[in-house]
Design an enzyme around this catalytic site. Structure first.
Site, mmCIF file in Angstrom:
data_model
loop_
_atom_site.group_PDB
_atom_site.id
_atom_site.type_symbol
_atom_site.label_atom_id
_atom_site.label_comp_id
_atom_site.label_asym_id
_atom_site.label_seq_id
_atom_site.Cartn_x
_atom_site.Cartn_y
_atom_site.Cartn_z
ATOM 1 N N LYS A 61 -4.305 -3.630 -3.866
ATOM 2 C CA LYS A 61 -4.672 -4.644 -4.879
ATOM 3 C C LYS A 61 -5.322 -5.861 -4.230
ATOM 4 O O LYS A 61 -6.192 -6.504 -4.827
ATOM 5 C CB LYS A 61 -3.466 -5.051 -5.715
ATOM 6 C CG LYS A 61 -3.284 -4.193 -6.951
ATOM 7 C CD LYS A 61 -2.710 -2.831 -6.654
ATOM 8 C CE LYS A 61 -3.496 -1.644 -7.055
ATOM 9 N NZ LYS A 61 -2.891 -0.371 -6.674
ATOM 10 N N GLY A 281 -3.160 13.615 -3.642
ATOM 11 C CA GLY A 281 -1.761 13.581 -4.065
ATOM 12 C C GLY A 281 -0.824 13.331 -2.894
ATOM 13 O O GLY A 281 -1.259 13.190 -1.749
ATOM 14 N N ASP A 322 9.895 8.238 -5.277
ATOM 15 C CA ASP A 322 8.915 9.320 -5.098
ATOM 16 C C ASP A 322 9.545 10.632 -4.637
ATOM 17 O O ASP A 322 8.918 11.683 -4.759
ATOM 18 C CB ASP A 322 7.884 8.908 -4.032
ATOM 19 C CG ASP A 322 6.825 7.958 -4.572
ATOM 20 O OD1 ASP A 322 6.987 7.461 -5.704
ATOM 21 O OD2 ASP A 322 5.839 7.709 -3.850
ATOM 22 N N HIS A 454 -4.695 -17.388 -29.788
ATOM 23 C CA HIS A 454 -6.144 -17.245 -29.912
ATOM 24 C C HIS A 454 -6.842 -18.271 -29.026
ATOM 25 O O HIS A 454 -6.415 -19.423 -29.001
ATOM 26 C CB HIS A 454 -6.566 -17.478 -31.373
ATOM 27 C CG HIS A 454 -8.045 -17.456 -31.552
ATOM 28 N ND1 HIS A 454 -8.762 -16.279 -31.573
ATOM 29 C CD2 HIS A 454 -8.945 -18.470 -31.682
ATOM 30 C CE1 HIS A 454 -10.044 -16.566 -31.732
ATOM 31 N NE2 HIS A 454 -10.183 -17.896 -31.805
HETATM 32 P P1 FAD Z 1 8.327 4.678 -0.312
HETATM 33 O O1 FAD Z 1 7.669 3.438 -0.735
HETATM 34 O O2 FAD Z 1 7.471 5.772 0.233
HETATM 35 O O3 FAD Z 1 9.407 4.259 0.786
HETATM 36 C C1 FAD Z 1 10.210 5.192 1.412
HETATM 37 C C2 FAD Z 1 10.604 4.637 2.764
HETATM 38 O O4 FAD Z 1 11.583 5.499 3.329
HETATM 39 C C3 FAD Z 1 9.455 4.600 3.760
HETATM 40 O O5 FAD Z 1 9.296 3.304 4.276
HETATM 41 C C4 FAD Z 1 9.857 5.583 4.852
HETATM 42 O O6 FAD Z 1 9.493 5.154 6.154
HETATM 43 C C5 FAD Z 1 11.374 5.583 4.727
HETATM 44 N N1 FAD Z 1 11.996 6.817 5.200
HETATM 45 C C6 FAD Z 1 11.651 8.097 4.922
HETATM 46 N N2 FAD Z 1 12.521 8.952 5.498
HETATM 47 C C7 FAD Z 1 13.420 8.179 6.169
HETATM 48 C C8 FAD Z 1 14.572 8.478 6.952
HETATM 49 N N3 FAD Z 1 14.996 9.738 7.124
HETATM 50 N N4 FAD Z 1 15.249 7.445 7.487
HETATM 51 C C9 FAD Z 1 14.855 6.148 7.302
HETATM 52 N N5 FAD Z 1 13.791 5.829 6.558
HETATM 53 C C10 FAD Z 1 13.096 6.829 5.993
HETATM 54 N N6 FAD Z 1 2.525 2.564 -7.403
HETATM 55 C C11 FAD Z 1 2.479 1.678 -8.409
HETATM 56 O O7 FAD Z 1 3.417 1.630 -9.221
HETATM 57 N N7 FAD Z 1 1.442 0.791 -8.547
HETATM 58 C C12 FAD Z 1 0.402 0.791 -7.692
HETATM 59 O O8 FAD Z 1 -0.521 -0.013 -7.841
HETATM 60 C C13 FAD Z 1 0.405 1.715 -6.623
HETATM 61 N N8 FAD Z 1 -0.598 1.728 -5.738
HETATM 62 C C14 FAD Z 1 -0.560 2.607 -4.685
HETATM 63 C C15 FAD Z 1 -1.619 2.628 -3.809
HETATM 64 C C16 FAD Z 1 -1.630 3.511 -2.747
HETATM 65 C C17 FAD Z 1 -2.788 3.505 -1.775
HETATM 66 C C18 FAD Z 1 -0.519 4.393 -2.551
HETATM 67 C C19 FAD Z 1 -0.478 5.330 -1.388
HETATM 68 C C20 FAD Z 1 0.543 4.382 -3.435
HETATM 69 C C21 FAD Z 1 0.533 3.496 -4.518
HETATM 70 N N9 FAD Z 1 1.564 3.470 -5.454
HETATM 71 C C22 FAD Z 1 1.508 2.602 -6.507
HETATM 72 C C23 FAD Z 1 2.728 4.363 -5.335
HETATM 73 C C24 FAD Z 1 3.911 3.611 -4.716
HETATM 74 O O9 FAD Z 1 3.525 3.103 -3.466
HETATM 75 C C25 FAD Z 1 5.094 4.546 -4.584
HETATM 76 O O10 FAD Z 1 5.388 5.118 -5.839
HETATM 77 C C26 FAD Z 1 6.321 3.804 -4.091
HETATM 78 O O11 FAD Z 1 6.086 3.195 -2.853
HETATM 79 C C27 FAD Z 1 7.502 4.764 -3.971
HETATM 80 O O12 FAD Z 1 8.633 4.056 -3.577
HETATM 81 P P2 FAD Z 1 9.822 4.783 -2.815
HETATM 82 O O13 FAD Z 1 10.818 3.732 -2.506
HETATM 83 O O14 FAD Z 1 10.254 5.974 -3.562
HETATM 84 O O15 FAD Z 1 9.182 5.340 -1.458
HETATM 85 P P1 NAI Z 2 -3.454 11.778 -7.672
HETATM 86 O O1 NAI Z 2 -2.461 12.802 -8.029
HETATM 87 O O2 NAI Z 2 -3.593 10.577 -8.516
HETATM 88 O O3 NAI Z 2 -4.903 12.442 -7.592
HETATM 89 C C1 NAI Z 2 -5.197 13.496 -6.742
HETATM 90 C C2 NAI Z 2 -6.461 14.177 -7.241
HETATM 91 O O4 NAI Z 2 -6.895 15.079 -6.250
HETATM 92 C C3 NAI Z 2 -6.229 14.962 -8.520
HETATM 93 O O5 NAI Z 2 -7.223 14.646 -9.459
HETATM 94 C C4 NAI Z 2 -6.315 16.404 -8.046
HETATM 95 O O6 NAI Z 2 -6.797 17.285 -9.039
HETATM 96 C C5 NAI Z 2 -7.268 16.290 -6.878
HETATM 97 N N1 NAI Z 2 -7.170 17.345 -5.888
HETATM 98 C C6 NAI Z 2 -6.035 17.946 -5.432
HETATM 99 N N2 NAI Z 2 -6.352 18.864 -4.492
HETATM 100 C C7 NAI Z 2 -7.691 18.830 -4.337
HETATM 101 C C8 NAI Z 2 -8.602 19.532 -3.499
HETATM 102 N N3 NAI Z 2 -8.198 20.448 -2.636
HETATM 103 N N4 NAI Z 2 -9.918 19.254 -3.615
HETATM 104 C C9 NAI Z 2 -10.351 18.316 -4.487
HETATM 105 N N5 NAI Z 2 -9.542 17.623 -5.315
HETATM 106 C C10 NAI Z 2 -8.221 17.872 -5.218
HETATM 107 O O7 NAI Z 2 -3.131 11.415 -6.157
HETATM 108 P P2 NAI Z 2 -3.634 10.235 -5.225
HETATM 109 O O8 NAI Z 2 -4.860 9.605 -5.766
HETATM 110 O O9 NAI Z 2 -3.640 10.813 -3.865
HETATM 111 O O10 NAI Z 2 -2.464 9.199 -5.324
HETATM 112 C C11 NAI Z 2 -1.126 9.614 -5.025
HETATM 113 C C12 NAI Z 2 -0.142 8.967 -5.922
HETATM 114 O O11 NAI Z 2 0.030 7.603 -5.575
HETATM 115 C C13 NAI Z 2 -0.560 8.944 -7.390
HETATM 116 O O12 NAI Z 2 -0.196 10.124 -8.035
HETATM 117 C C14 NAI Z 2 0.194 7.781 -7.930
HETATM 118 O O13 NAI Z 2 1.446 8.215 -8.321
HETATM 119 C C15 NAI Z 2 0.313 6.851 -6.734
HETATM 120 N N6 NAI Z 2 -0.660 5.781 -6.884
HETATM 121 C C16 NAI Z 2 -0.517 4.941 -7.949
HETATM 122 C C17 NAI Z 2 -1.407 3.918 -8.159
HETATM 123 C C18 NAI Z 2 -1.255 3.064 -9.354
HETATM 124 O O14 NAI Z 2 -0.219 3.123 -9.988
HETATM 125 N N7 NAI Z 2 -2.240 2.255 -9.695
HETATM 126 C C19 NAI Z 2 -2.509 3.658 -7.225
HETATM 127 C C20 NAI Z 2 -2.589 4.633 -6.163
HETATM 128 C C21 NAI Z 2 -1.669 5.629 -6.000
#
Ligand code: FAD
Ligand code: NAI
Length: 475
Positions: A61, A281, A322, A454
């Site tokens: 962001k 994904g 997750d 508004h």
């Molecule tokens: P995580 O955030 O993955 O945290 C898990 C932690 O556990 C990690 O730090 C890992 O190192 C630790 N861990 C794993 N195994 C072990 C172990 N055995 N011992 C100790 N530590 C361990 N979601 C949104 O809602 N809004 C967004 O705008 C958004 N943007 C995103 C953008 C990107 C580029 C990505 C990749 C994801 C985004 N997400 C977004 C998804 C969001 O980041 C995840 O859904 C969220 O972080 C999940 O939280 P979590 O606590 O389940 O796991």
């Molecule tokens: P995603 O699930 O959103 O999208 C993955 C895309 O890749 C899908 O459209 C899928 O059909 C496609 N795909 C899968 N295999 C493929 C292949 N072999 N070749 C071509 N296309 C293929 O996953 P993404 O973008 O990696 O993000 C992961 C997760 O992180 C999201 O599902 C979301 O939960 C979280 N996230 C959330 C955000 C938010 O809330 N704004 C921002 C970024 C990530």
């Protein structure tokens, strides 16, 4: 008996884990949280906040905002009569700003742990077994004892087989958030949330972006009207080159770039790019957790199996975020963390998984809650729909940002709101009203009777509710 004993041990300090730990400690439970990752911390120290704070929500962001400002300055100012010549972006400064925000927030969690008396245990957590009614968890060779364990180990990026990610030329989310310059040609595999958000960032900063998506439909999870509008804006107005229904073939990566062979319809094509983002994904993190030591149930897709209260198959072992089935969203993980802590403390924890909002932070933003129109049709639910374009909203006009609409779907019999879909400026903020409404089982009539300030974008929500009853006032 282990030296360290707690009521609750949380494994993983992402949004699911750190929130669960704070809430458990607030409820008077002695709590520890184990985290292993340092996320490229300059001092090599373990960082809290997980994917979200370090390499996910927050850094993405921050970059989105910088790139939007650059876009405004280069293309958005003219209509206001403002001329700004020679506008440049220093990607290094932009990335440093993002890094500073991440550092501020991750250290903030350390502060919150201190304030709430959560013990932080750096290292990898691994189930060792059970002693009486207590769980034994190994952290760096030391056994820790807990009455309850909350697994919040999150997820990691899914990679393509035979394509190593170096996070310089071939990147997942980690590398894609730290480019040292805007590549001339950027390839993205996967037109999902990350592909669209980060593809937009680098497109605005000058990259020619080509997205390759395996599915034939664009944004299949969104309401079709929203997906159609988004497709038009992203491809026609913003120039993202998105190819649907492709089959990826051989990929050759070198120091200077990547060559991707793919099939599109009957054609075989090759895409040459300087950098590639693989965003196809994420997969749940259960490696090295010692699940096999205790018989923790994991389903065929790699997620820990849980019930509606995030209880696993083992007594007093819970899992959130997750690593369990459901949308991979930070706010969903946080809600589950709170619910579990409250259940452990004997309260009635609860998450309404039907009112979790989804947001895509592109421009325009996309946000929704509840059912899409196609879901209602498939389920045979009778509904009424109201849709209002932002072009009919005074504030949107004033802001010079009239793309998109608000669409409300309500039950034809009871008028209860079943889904709300927004594409447009500030959709991420506007959706909150719809979430509250749905959480309280409100009807479209309820929204219609609420006074909206508004001129605001929220008036489009008001008008959409009136449109459900075919009586909008300003459209
Ligand atoms: P995580 O955030 O993955 O945290 C898990 C932690 O556990 C990690 O730090 C890992 O190192 C630790 N861990 C794993 N195994 C072990 C172990 N055995 N011992 C100790 N530590 C361990 N979601 C949104 O809602 N809004 C967004 O705008 C958004 N943007 C995103 C953008 C990107 C580029 C990505 C990749 C994801 C985004 N997400 C977004 C998804 C969001 O980041 C995840 O859904 C969220 O972080 C999940 O939280 P979590 O606590 O389940 O796991
Ligand atoms: P995603 O699930 O959103 O999208 C993955 C895309 O890749 C899908 O459209 C899928 O059909 C496609 N795909 C899968 N295999 C493929 C292949 N072999 N070749 C071509 N296309 C293929 O996953 P993404 O973008 O990696 O993000 C992961 C997760 O992180 C999201 O599902 C979301 O939960 C979280 N996230 C959330 C955000 C938010 O809330 N704004 C921002 C970024 C990530």
């Amino acid at each position: 008996m282990a030296n360290k004993q707690f009521d609750v041990v949380v494994i993983g300090a992402g949004p699911g884990g750190y929130v669960a730990a704070i809430r458990a400690a607030q409820l008077g439970l002695s709590t520890a949280c184990i985290e292993s990752e340092s996320y490229a911390d300059p001092k090599g120290e373990v960082r809290l906040g997980g994917t979200c704070l370090n390499v996910g929500c927050i850094p993405s962001k921050a970059l989105l905002r910088s790139s939007e400002l650059f876009e405004e300055a280069t293309h958005g100012f003219q209509m206001h009569g403002i001329s700004a010549e020679g506008v440049k972006i220093d990607v290094g400064t932009m990335v440093k700003r993002k890094d500073n925000i991440v550092t501020q927030l991750t250290s903030g969690i350390k502060g919150l742990f201190k304030k709430n008396k959560v013990t932080m245990l750096p290292g990898r957590g691994k189930f060792l077994g059970r002693e009486g009614d207590r769980w034994l968890v190994d952290v760096n060779g030391e056994a820790v004892e807990a009455t309850h364990v909350i697994v919040a180990t999150g997820s990691k990026a899914r990679h393509l087989p035979d394509l190593p990610v170096d996070n310089k030329i071939v990147c997942d989310n980690v590398g894609a958030l730290s480019f040292d310059n805007a590549p001339k040609r950027l390839g993205v595999i996967g037109a999902g949330v990350i592909g669209l958000e980060l593809g937009s960032v680098w497109k605005r900063l000058g990259a020619e972006v080509t997205v390759l998506e395996v599915l034939p439909d664009f944004l299949a999870a969104a309401d079709q009207a929203v997906a159609k509008e988004a497709w038009k804006v992203f491809t026609q107005k913003q120039g993202l080159n998105i190819n649907l229904g492709v089959k990826i073939g051989k990929i050759t990566a070198g120091k200077k770039g990547v060559s991707i062979e793919y099939e599109s319809g009957d054609d075989s094509k090759t895409l040459e790019v300087d950098r590639l983002i693989v965003s196809i994904g994420r997969i749940p993190n259960t490696d090295g957790l010692g699940a096999e030591n205790v018989g923790l149930a994991i389903n065929e897709r790699g997620y820990i199996t849980v019930d509606g209260n995030c209880r696993t198959n083992l007594p007093n072992v819970w899992a959130v975020g997750d690593v369990v089935p459901g949308p991979m969203l930070a706010h969903k993980g946080m809600e589950e963390g709170v619910m579990v802590a409250e259940c452990i403390a004997g309260q009635k924890g609860h998450v309404n998984h039907d009112t979790i909002p989804y947001v895509i932070y592109t421009h325009p933003e996309i946000a929704w809650v509840g059912k899409t129109e196609q879901q209602l049709k498939n389920e045979g639910v009778e509904y009424r729909a109201g849709q209002i374009p932002f072009a009919a909203n005074g504030r949107a006009l004033g802001q010079g940002d009239t793309t998109g609409f608000v669409k409300m779907l309500a039950c034809a019999k009871t008028d209860r709101i079943l889904g709300v879909h927004v594409i447009g400026a500030s959709a991420s903020e506007l959706i909150a009203e719809a979430v509250v409404a749905m959480e309280f089982n409100a009807s479209s009539e309820d929204i219609a009777r609420i006074c909206h300030a508004h001129p605001t974008l929220s008036e489009a929500m008001h008008e959409a509710s009136l449109a459900v009853d075919k009586r909008p006032l300003h459209f």
